[in-house]
Scaffold this motif. Sequence first.
Motif, mmCIF file in Angstrom:
data_model
loop_
_atom_site.group_PDB
_atom_site.id
_atom_site.type_symbol
_atom_site.label_atom_id
_atom_site.label_comp_id
_atom_site.label_asym_id
_atom_site.label_seq_id
_atom_site.Cartn_x
_atom_site.Cartn_y
_atom_site.Cartn_z
ATOM 1 N N ARG A 95 -23.723 52.602 19.347
ATOM 2 C CA ARG A 95 -23.510 51.209 19.786
ATOM 3 C C ARG A 95 -22.874 50.373 18.673
ATOM 4 N NH1 ARG A 95 -28.179 51.733 22.644
ATOM 5 N NH2 ARG A 95 -29.526 50.740 21.117
ATOM 6 N N TRP A 96 -23.174 50.789 17.456
ATOM 7 C CA TRP A 96 -22.676 50.039 16.300
ATOM 8 C C TRP A 96 -21.199 50.357 15.995
ATOM 9 C CZ3 TRP A 96 -22.154 52.044 11.001
ATOM 10 C CH2 TRP A 96 -21.927 51.050 10.057
ATOM 11 N N PRO A 145 -13.766 53.737 25.237
ATOM 12 C CA PRO A 145 -13.887 54.721 26.321
ATOM 13 C C PRO A 145 -12.640 55.594 26.356
ATOM 14 C CG PRO A 145 -14.319 52.487 27.101
ATOM 15 C CD PRO A 145 -13.813 52.364 25.706
ATOM 16 N N GLY A 146 -12.852 56.854 26.662
ATOM 17 C CA GLY A 146 -11.713 57.769 26.740
ATOM 18 C C GLY A 146 -11.311 58.345 25.397
ATOM 19 N N ALA A 147 -12.101 58.081 24.375
ATOM 20 C CA ALA A 147 -11.737 58.579 23.039
ATOM 21 C C ALA A 147 -12.026 60.074 22.936
ATOM 22 C CB ALA A 147 -12.523 57.824 21.972
ATOM 23 N N GLY A 148 -11.323 60.719 22.016
ATOM 24 C CA GLY A 148 -11.633 62.098 21.650
ATOM 25 C C GLY A 148 -12.549 62.063 20.432
ATOM 26 N N TRP A 149 -13.686 62.759 20.515
ATOM 27 C CA TRP A 149 -14.695 62.697 19.453
ATOM 28 C C TRP A 149 -14.861 64.054 18.781
ATOM 29 C CZ3 TRP A 149 -18.240 58.510 18.457
ATOM 30 C CH2 TRP A 149 -18.104 57.408 19.306
ATOM 31 N N CYS A 150 -15.256 64.003 17.528
ATOM 32 C CA CYS A 150 -15.686 65.210 16.833
ATOM 33 C C CYS A 150 -16.998 64.887 16.139
ATOM 34 C CB CYS A 150 -14.633 65.648 15.813
ATOM 35 S SG CYS A 150 -15.113 67.122 14.899
ATOM 36 N N ASP A 151 -18.003 65.736 16.370
ATOM 37 C CA ASP A 151 -19.300 65.571 15.711
ATOM 38 C C ASP A 151 -19.403 66.668 14.659
ATOM 39 O OD1 ASP A 151 -21.868 65.326 14.891
ATOM 40 O OD2 ASP A 151 -22.791 65.681 16.857
ATOM 41 N N ILE A 200 -23.060 60.969 22.702
ATOM 42 C CA ILE A 200 -21.662 60.542 22.935
ATOM 43 C C ILE A 200 -21.278 60.837 24.386
ATOM 44 C CG2 ILE A 200 -19.252 60.941 22.308
ATOM 45 C CD1 ILE A 200 -20.315 61.804 19.489
ATOM 46 N N VAL A 201 -21.589 62.072 24.800
ATOM 47 C CA VAL A 201 -21.242 62.465 26.177
ATOM 48 C C VAL A 201 -21.914 61.521 27.169
ATOM 49 C CG1 VAL A 201 -21.503 64.286 27.917
ATOM 50 C CG2 VAL A 201 -20.864 64.883 25.568
ATOM 51 N N ASP A 202 -23.191 61.200 26.906
ATOM 52 C CA ASP A 202 -23.966 60.406 27.874
ATOM 53 C C ASP A 202 -23.572 58.941 27.886
ATOM 54 O OD1 ASP A 202 -25.270 62.685 28.476
ATOM 55 O OD2 ASP A 202 -27.057 62.250 27.274
ATOM 56 N N GLY A 203 -23.209 58.413 26.706
ATOM 57 C CA GLY A 203 -23.075 56.960 26.644
ATOM 58 C C GLY A 203 -21.699 56.405 26.351
ATOM 59 N N GLU A 204 -20.761 57.256 25.942
ATOM 60 C CA GLU A 204 -19.507 56.697 25.426
ATOM 61 C C GLU A 204 -18.296 56.954 26.319
ATOM 62 O OE1 GLU A 204 -19.450 54.722 22.657
ATOM 63 O OE2 GLU A 204 -21.611 54.949 22.910
ATOM 64 N N ARG A 205 -18.489 57.573 27.440
ATOM 65 C CA ARG A 205 -17.373 57.914 28.336
ATOM 66 C C ARG A 205 -16.193 58.535 27.564
ATOM 67 N NH1 ARG A 205 -15.219 53.688 31.768
ATOM 68 N NH2 ARG A 205 -15.969 52.048 30.422
ATOM 69 N N PRO A 206 -16.479 59.615 26.839
ATOM 70 C CA PRO A 206 -15.410 60.200 26.000
ATOM 71 C C PRO A 206 -14.413 60.995 26.830
ATOM 72 C CG PRO A 206 -17.334 61.586 25.927
ATOM 73 C CD PRO A 206 -17.710 60.397 26.792
ATOM 74 N N ARG A 207 -13.218 61.173 26.265
ATOM 75 C CA ARG A 207 -12.258 62.102 26.858
ATOM 76 C C ARG A 207 -12.695 63.534 26.540
ATOM 77 N NH1 ARG A 207 -8.210 60.791 23.979
ATOM 78 N NH2 ARG A 207 -8.060 62.547 22.572
ATOM 79 N N SER A 208 -13.155 63.726 25.305
ATOM 80 C CA SER A 208 -13.603 65.051 24.893
ATOM 81 C C SER A 208 -14.542 64.886 23.713
ATOM 82 C CB SER A 208 -12.398 65.910 24.478
ATOM 83 O OG SER A 208 -11.767 65.323 23.357
ATOM 84 N N VAL A 209 -15.438 65.844 23.569
ATOM 85 C CA VAL A 209 -16.329 65.858 22.403
ATOM 86 C C VAL A 209 -16.341 67.279 21.867
ATOM 87 C CG1 VAL A 209 -18.642 65.376 21.518
ATOM 88 C CG2 VAL A 209 -17.806 64.144 23.530
ATOM 89 N N LEU A 210 -16.052 67.422 20.589
ATOM 90 C CA LEU A 210 -16.125 68.734 19.950
ATOM 91 C C LEU A 210 -17.236 68.687 18.912
ATOM 92 C CD1 LEU A 210 -14.813 71.571 19.585
ATOM 93 C CD2 LEU A 210 -13.568 70.575 17.651
ATOM 94 N N GLY A 211 -18.223 69.552 19.079
ATOM 95 C CA GLY A 211 -19.276 69.687 18.080
ATOM 96 C C GLY A 211 -18.916 70.824 17.144
#
Length: 721
Positions: A29-30, A35-41, A53-64
Motif C-alpha cells: 500500500r505504501w 495496476p497492470g504492472a509487471g512485478w518481480c519479488d 501482489i497477486v491478490d491486491g495489486e492487479r498486476p500484469r505479471s508477478v515473477l518470484g
Amino acid sequence: MPSDSWTSDQAYEPYIGRWSRLVAPRFLRWLPARPGAGWCDVGCGTGALARAIVDGERPRSVLGVDPSAAYLAAARGAGLGVAVGTATALPARDAAFDRVVSALVLNFVPRPDAALAEMRRVTRAGGWVGGYVWDYAEGMQLIRRFWDAATALDPAATELDEARRFPLCRPEPLRALFATGGLSDVDVEEIVVRTRFADFDDLWGPFLGGQGPAPGYCVALPPERRDALRERLRGTLPTASDGSITLTARAWAVRGRVPDPGPSERGAAVLRTAAALAISYAGSVDDRRVAPGADAVTALQGFDEALPEVGVDAERTLRLLHEVGGPATVASTGARYFGFVTGGTYPVALGSAWLAGAWDQNAALPVMSPVAARLHEVVRGWLVDLLRLPADTGIAFVTGATVANACGLAAGRDALLARMGWDAQADGLFGAPAFDVVVGERAHSTLSKSLGLVGLGRSRVIVVPADDQGRMRADRLPASVGPVLVCAQAGEVNTGAFDPFDEIADWAAGREGWLHVDGAFGLWARADPGRAELVAGLDRADSWATDGHKWLNVGYDCGLALVRRLPDLRRTFSTAAGYLPSADPQGAGGFEAMHHTPQSSQRARQIELWAVLRTLGRRGVAELVDRSCAVAMAIAERLRNGGLTVLNDVVLNQVLVRLVDGPTTDALIAAVQADGRIWCGPTTWDGSSAMRISVSSWRTGLDDAAVAADVILQCADRVSR
Ligand SMILES: Cc1ncc(COP(=O)(O)O)c(C=O)c1O
C-alpha cells in the motif's frame, strides 16, 4: 556460525512467514500503485509478498525469484510465475519490470549494494525498487528477546545477534543504500505488526526448526543449555492470563525510483533499440530462407493477446515485433527474391525513411512542411530529366501504381469531359457525355480495378488483342471516333514487354484522346540509354503511373502519378475548406500535394525518392536497370540450356518459363518454394501454368543469377524424374 540459509518452507512458515505475511500488504500500500504492472519479488521465499501482489495489486505479471527450489514449489500458484535465481543474478533482462521488491532479504545477501544494482537493472526507468527488513535491533521483539536471553547466558552469542550482524536494518543505512545505489525519491517507513502466540510453545517451537540465525543457534546448543535458554526467554515474555503472548514486529520499508530520464531520452532509447534490431535483421536477411518456414509462421501466435489494459513497455514491444515478426517476414530485401515485382530497399532509402519518420511531416501543404514541398520540386525536376518526360510534367506521390493509375485515369476522365463541357467533379458521371475506354488485352489486373474505382467501369472497355509477348496490337486498335481514353502499358507483368507507344499515340492524337501509360516498373527503363528503343514514344502520353517501391528500391508505399499538365490533376483533386490556405492555382508557394492527390494528409514520400536518386545519380539508376536485365537474361540463358522453355523475349527484368507442361511447372514452382533458397511465383500464360522470375532488387547480381538457375534446374531435375 549456524547457517543463514533459508530453504525449507515448513520451517520458515511458523517462524517468520506468518508475520511477514502481515507486513506485505502494508508495504504494498505504501509503494506507488500501478495496476497492470509487471512485478518481480526477489528472494520470494514461500511467496508471502508475491501472493499479496497477486491478490491486491492487479498486476500484469508477478515473477518470484529464489535460490531455493523447495520455496519456489511452495510459492508457485495462480498468477505467479517462479524462477530460480539469486538477488545478484536475477533471471530477467534489463528494464523488464515496473516494480521490483524484496521482503526480508537485503540483509542476508553478502553484498546488498550488488543486489540493489541488480534489482535496479531489471526495473524500467520510472519504476520502483523497494523492500523491507526486520528491525532486529529493537522492533522485532521475538528475535530481540531471544538474543537478549541468549547473550545473558552465553556472551559469545553476541556475535550471532542479528542486531549486530545486520546494521543495515535501520532507517539511515537503508536510505543510504538506496540513495548511493542511484535511486531517486528514496524513502523509509516503519511497518509494525502484532504477533500473537497462543502460548509459549507456539512461540518456542519455531526456534527448534533450525532455520535462520536464531533457530540455528538454538538447535546447536546442548539440550540442558537449550532448556536454560528456553526458560530464560519464557521469563522475559509478557504472558497474558490465558497463556497467550503478544509481541510486535517492526519492519523498515525502503523504496526508491529508478530515475526516469524524461521523454526525450526515453524516446532515444526506443529508437536506438529499433535501429539495433533493424540493423540485425538487415544483416541476416541473406542467411535466411527467402520465404519463412512453417514454424516461423506458426509462431506468429505470439501476437495473439488481448489488448493490454495498461500499455506495455515500448522497447519490449519492439523486441516482440523483432522476435516474433522478423522470422515470419518474406526476405524480399535480400538478393534472391524473384517474386511478383517487389524490389528491395536501398539502405539510404531505409535510413532516410527513418529520418523522415522522425520528422513526421505532413506533406499535404507547403505550410505544413516546407522541406517536403521543396524536395517535391527537386525530385520532380530530377525525374522529368531522368525519365525524359515533357518539362512541365507534374508528379504526385501516392500509395502505389494502382492508385497512381486511378489518378491518371481520373484526371483523363475529367479532362475529356471538361472538353465536352461537363464538370465531372461538380456533377459526377450520371448523365455525363460518353467516351470510349480502350485497354490492352494484357493490361495489369489492377488497372481494371482503377477503372472501376474512377467510375469508368471494369467491363465497359474496348479490349485490344495482344501479341505473343502481351503487347497491345496497334493494328487492332478500334475504329472509335473518340473522344477516347486509352490505357497502354510499359512493362507487361509476365514478359516485361512494352506497348508500341508511338503508334498508339498517333492513333489517340486523331481522336481527342487521352493516353495513359501504366509503367509500374517499366517506366524506369527510360533511365537506361541502352533501352531507348523499347521506350520510344512513351513521352507522348498524357499521364503515367509508376512505383518507387518496385524497381527503384525505396520502401513501401510509394507510387508516382505523373501528368503532362499539372492543372489536370488539380482539376480532379483540389479541395477547399475554411481552415485551409486557399489553393494557389499557380502553385507559387510550393507544391500543394493535397490538391493533386486523393489524399489530404500524406507522408513525404519524396524524401526517400530524393535520397535514393541523389545516392545513385543518373548513372546509378541506369546501372540498376541494366544489371537487373542482365541477371534476367543470364537466368533465362541457363534455364533454356537446361531444358526449360523460356516463353518470353527477355527484353527487361522478367523471365517466363515452363517445364514441360502446366502441371509439371506447378510441381517445379512448389519445389522451388519449398527449397527456400530463392522464391519465384506462378502465373498463367497461354492458358497454362508458367513460372515468373522477376529481377528487381538492387542487391541481385550475376552470382545470384547463378544460384537461382542452379536451384531451379536442381528442382526441375527432381520433379522430372
Ligand atoms: C504493370 C503493373 N501495374 C500495376 C501494378 C500495381 O502496383 P501496386 O501494387 O504498386 O499498386 C503492378 C504490380 O505489380 C504492375 O506490375
